[in-house]
Design a protein around this motif. Structure first.
Motif: not given
Length: 244
Positions: A2-4, A77-84, A225-235
């Protein structure tokens, strides 16, 4: 994967560390905490400035920059995973050494880091110095565009150019240079796309128009901020019309 998104990490910067409540002086720290509880974090930041001036102290005299940097890294680091992947949209560090900034960046656990250059970064207006960042960032750009849920979003350190008009927020909840028109040439022009930005150090999330979202640490509890949070905000927020 995921992107943050985040901005204004300001590793090693005494002023930002103190205004975020990382304060070594016990009396000023107590006053800051009281102001947060009674009036909110924006008022607490103003309290710190007044208290330091009254006692003729520099921010370097009262700030706990090590605690600040440790907290920012831990929160990321508590928000991301090592693959993000993490987009850091400028002002990575200030008033400190590149060695210290490198140490902080290497402590972030992410698959890849991307830099959108901010005004306090060593390569702002000096892109020949991009090599200073190659140890940490997979890409280095003045601005970028990403796609989230089929929608394109611009990434910039600054608000849209049209907003960089010297506006003074009556609440005082922005940095002193938040809308400095001197930075207008470095900002993107409004073109109908939505924008993720930093620079202002505001504690609220909304930009001056509904096409803009502040993703800086100050308005997201030191978290990216996660992709999901961005999309939810603008939604929940309709796009603004493009200025003629």
């Amino acid at each position: 994967m995921a992107m943050y998104f985040t901005t204004d990490t300001h590793f090693g910067h005494p002023l930002v560390s103190a205004l975020r409540g990382f304060i070594a002086d016990a009396d000023i720290k107590a006053g800051y905490d009281h102001a947060v509880a009674e009036q909110g974090i924006a008022a607490a930041a103003q309290y710190v400035k007044r208290a330091a001036n009254k006692r003729h102290l520099r921010m370097a005299d009262i700030a706990d920059t090590d605690a600040h940097d440790t907290a920012v890294i831990a929160s990321i680091n508590a928000t991301l995973t090592p693959v993000d992947e993490l987009w850091v949209m400028g002002d990575v560090g200030y008033r400190t050494s590149m060695e210290h900034i490198r140490h902080c960046l290497h402590a972030i656990h992410a698959r890849r880091l991307h830099l959108v250059v901010g005004n306090h970064d060593v390569n702002f207006h000096h892109r020949e110095l991009d090599g200073e960042w190659h140890h940490a960032f997979a890409t280095i750009q003045d601005s970028a565009t990403v796609t989230i849920g089929g929608v394109e979003y611009h990434l910039s350190h600054f608000p849209y150019r049209e907003d960089m008009d010297g506006f003074r927020d009556p609440t005082g909840d922005v940095s002193d240079n938040a809308y400095d028109p001197g930075y207008a040439p470095d900002a993107l022009p409004r073109d109908g796309h939505r924008l993720l930005f930093g620079h202002t150090h505001q504690h609220t999330k909304a930009g001056r128009q509904t096409d803009s979202l502040h993703v800086g640490l100050d308005s997201w509890g030191l978290k990216p901020v996660s992709e999901e949070q961005v999309a939810a905000w603008f939604g929940a927020v309709p796009p603004s019309p493009v200025a003629a």
